[in-house]
Scaffold this motif. Structure first.
Motif, PDB file in Angstrom:
ATOM      1  N   LEU A 258       0.830  -1.211   0.000  1.00  0.00           N
ATOM      2  CA  LEU A 258       0.000   0.000   0.000  1.00  0.00           C
ATOM      3  C   LEU A 258       0.865   1.262   0.000  1.00  0.00           C
ATOM      4  N   LEU A 259       1.917   1.280   0.792  1.00  0.00           N
ATOM      5  CA  LEU A 259       2.791   2.453   0.830  1.00  0.00           C
ATOM      6  C   LEU A 259       3.546   2.625  -0.482  1.00  0.00           C
ATOM      7  N   SER A 260       3.955   1.500  -1.079  1.00  0.00           N
ATOM      8  CA  SER A 260       4.625   1.576  -2.380  1.00  0.00           C
ATOM      9  C   SER A 260       3.667   2.105  -3.441  1.00  0.00           C
ATOM     10  N   ALA A 261       2.415   1.640  -3.377  1.00  0.00           N
ATOM     11  CA  ALA A 261       1.411   2.114  -4.336  1.00  0.00           C
ATOM     12  C   ALA A 261       1.202   3.612  -4.206  1.00  0.00           C
ATOM     13  N   ALA A 262       1.239   4.120  -2.973  1.00  0.00           N
ATOM     14  CA  ALA A 262       1.066   5.562  -2.760  1.00  0.00           C
ATOM     15  C   ALA A 262       2.157   6.349  -3.474  1.00  0.00           C
ATOM     16  N   VAL A 263       3.399   5.882  -3.337  1.00  0.00           N
ATOM     17  CA  VAL A 263       4.522   6.576  -3.986  1.00  0.00           C
ATOM     18  C   VAL A 263       4.413   6.470  -5.501  1.00  0.00           C
ATOM     19  N   ILE A 264       4.077   5.283  -6.004  1.00  0.00           N
ATOM     20  CA  ILE A 264       3.997   5.072  -7.451  1.00  0.00           C
ATOM     21  C   ILE A 264       2.896   5.925  -8.065  1.00  0.00           C
ATOM     22  N   VAL A 265       1.727   5.945  -7.441  1.00  0.00           N
ATOM     23  CA  VAL A 265       0.615   6.725  -7.964  1.00  0.00           C
ATOM     24  C   VAL A 265       0.967   8.215  -7.994  1.00  0.00           C
ATOM     25  N   PHE A 266       1.614   8.697  -6.937  1.00  0.00           N
ATOM     26  CA  PHE A 266       1.997  10.106  -6.899  1.00  0.00           C
ATOM     27  C   PHE A 266       3.003  10.431  -7.995  1.00  0.00           C
ATOM     28  N   LEU A 267       3.981   9.564  -8.207  1.00  0.00           N
ATOM     29  CA  LEU A 267       4.980   9.801  -9.250  1.00  0.00           C
ATOM     30  C   LEU A 267       4.360   9.752 -10.643  1.00  0.00           C
ATOM     31  N   ILE A 268       3.399   8.839 -10.837  1.00  0.00           N
ATOM     32  CA  ILE A 268       2.681   8.803 -12.127  1.00  0.00           C
ATOM     33  C   ILE A 268       1.947  10.120 -12.341  1.00  0.00           C
ATOM     34  N   GLY A 269       1.397  10.662 -11.266  1.00  0.00           N
ATOM     35  CA  GLY A 269       0.708  11.951 -11.365  1.00  0.00           C
ATOM     36  C   GLY A 269       1.650  13.060 -11.789  1.00  0.00           C
ATOM     37  N   LEU A 270       2.877  13.055 -11.247  1.00  0.00           N
ATOM     38  CA  LEU A 270       3.857  14.067 -11.629  1.00  0.00           C
ATOM     39  C   LEU A 270       4.224  13.952 -13.105  1.00  0.00           C
ATOM     40  N   ILE A 271       4.432  12.716 -13.558  1.00  0.00           N
ATOM     41  CA  ILE A 271       4.766  12.511 -14.972  1.00  0.00           C
ATOM     42  C   ILE A 271       3.602  12.946 -15.859  1.00  0.00           C
ATOM     43  N   SER A 272       2.372  12.588 -15.468  1.00  0.00           N
ATOM     44  CA  SER A 272       1.187  12.961 -16.248  1.00  0.00           C
ATOM     45  C   SER A 272       1.027  14.467 -16.317  1.00  0.00           C
ATOM     46  N   GLU A 273       1.373  15.140 -15.225  1.00  0.00           N
ATOM     47  CA  GLU A 273       1.283  16.602 -15.207  1.00  0.00           C
ATOM     48  C   GLU A 273       2.234  17.211 -16.232  1.00  0.00           C
ATOM     49  N   GLN A 274       3.426  16.647 -16.340  1.00  0.00           N
ATOM     50  CA  GLN A 274       4.388  17.144 -17.314  1.00  0.00           C
ATOM     51  C   GLN A 274       3.920  16.879 -18.745  1.00  0.00           C
ATOM     52  N   ILE A 275       3.368  15.688 -18.972  1.00  0.00           N
ATOM     53  CA  ILE A 275       2.868  15.348 -20.309  1.00  0.00           C
ATOM     54  C   ILE A 275       1.713  16.264 -20.689  1.00  0.00           C
ATOM     55  N   THR A 276       0.836  16.529 -19.732  1.00  0.00           N
ATOM     56  CA  THR A 276      -0.296  17.422 -19.986  1.00  0.00           C
ATOM     57  C   THR A 276       0.187  18.817 -20.345  1.00  0.00           C
ATOM     58  N   SER A 277       1.200  19.288 -19.656  1.00  0.00           N
ATOM     59  CA  SER A 277       1.744  20.621 -19.954  1.00  0.00           C
ATOM     60  C   SER A 277       2.291  20.664 -21.367  1.00  0.00           C
ATOM     61  N   LEU A 278       2.967  19.607 -21.787  1.00  0.00           N
ATOM     62  CA  LEU A 278       3.511  19.561 -23.144  1.00  0.00           C
ATOM     63  C   LEU A 278       2.402  19.530 -24.185  1.00  0.00           C
ATOM     64  N   THR A 279       1.264  18.939 -23.834  1.00  0.00           N
ATOM     65  CA  THR A 279       0.145  18.851 -24.777  1.00  0.00           C
ATOM     66  C   THR A 279      -0.362  20.232 -25.163  1.00  0.00           C
TER      67      THR A 279
END
Length: 285
Positions: A258-279
């Protein structure tokens, strides 16, 4: 400025019979484009009879596809989108155009509760409006309205983002907010549709509209979706660890997961935010 009115139509001969005469009388100089989305009735013939430019598809590609095709073919500096089923009153178009003259880039006709197809659709749209308002920090009165006026140059920037299905209003509205193009809403009254029944199917399109919720988040600001989800996983992991430590005096694999999932989900969110900005990066001269 030259105005182009675009009406996506699939088996809407009866609705066009009611809509086009009023539209022609109100805006005689406007370019009117009817995108015949694989109709099997006399939609194309009725549109041509009333002087509209007809773009016909050999098979149905979807409402969004019709919108994109009409926008690419339009010659006007202002695009007006409206349904061909008689629900939208052409007399409301000047009210939308006034808002563009006031400096807005998009003016959307906002339906009241009586303008919704049924109670279920009304409740779903109300939820979408609240979600979009939270995501954008702007009051969104009608996220799914297909009646809108927009500057062609601005709208065409986002054609590649628009889906071929029924969620083009959602996508275009969120894209405008994301790009800091001002959007406003104009209250309108909607009549009951004429002709064939709605092309929306409750079960099939209900699932699609549910996916719109996630699309809104990922299109506009992914972290607003991923960050709370990551926090929820983190709290759940800490809570489970606290319970197992108190009862078994150990750190379990589930707590680690569960704690690992929390970190992974947050990092995916950061990457998605960058991709969205590039869009939304535009080429500049």
């Amino acid at each position: 400025m030259r105005i182009t009115v675009i009406l996506p139509a699939k088996n809407e001969a009866e609705g066009l019979q009611r809509t086009l005469p009023g539209l022609r009388a109100l805006l005689p100089e406007a370019e009117v484009i009817v995108v015949d989305d694989g109709s099997t009735d006399s939609t194309a013939k009725v549109a041509a009879t009333h002087g509209a430019r007809v773009l016909s598809s050999p098979y149905s590609m979807g409402n969004g596809a019709a919108i994109k095709r009409g926008a690419r073919a339009a010659t006007g500096e202002i695009l007006v989108f409206m349904d061909a089923d008689g629900q939208h009153d052409p007399a409301d178009i000047p009210r939308l155009l006034v808002q563009l003259e006031a400096g807005y880039d998009m003016a959307v006709g906002a339906r009241n509760s009586g303008g919704q197809a049924n109670a279920g659709r009304g409740a779903a749209n109300a939820f979408y409006n609240r979600l979009a308002s939270w995501m954008t920090n702007h009051k969104v009165l009608d996220l799914t309205s297909g009646f809108r006026a927009v500057r062609a140059e601005r709208f065409c920037e986002f054609l590649h983002l628009l889906p071929n299905g029924f969620s083009y209003p959602t996508t275009s509205t969120m894209a405008f907010f994301r790009s800091a193009y001002p959007v406003t809403y104009v209250p309108i009254e909607c009549a009951r549709r004429v002709g064939t029944a709605s092309h929306i199917r409750p079960i099939r399109d209900g699932v699609r509209f549910l996916l719109i919720i996630f699309k809104i988040a990922t299109l506009y600001s992914p972290l607003k979706l991923f960050a709370p989800t990551g926090v929820a996983f983190g709290l759940l992991g800490l809570g489970y660890y606290g319970w197992t430590f108190a009862t078994e005096h150990r750190f379990t694999n589930m707590s680690a997961l569960l704690l690992s999932a929390a970190v992974i989900v947050f990092l995916i969110g950061l990457i998605s935010e960058q991709i969205t900005s590039l869009t939304y990066v535009r080429d500049r001269d």
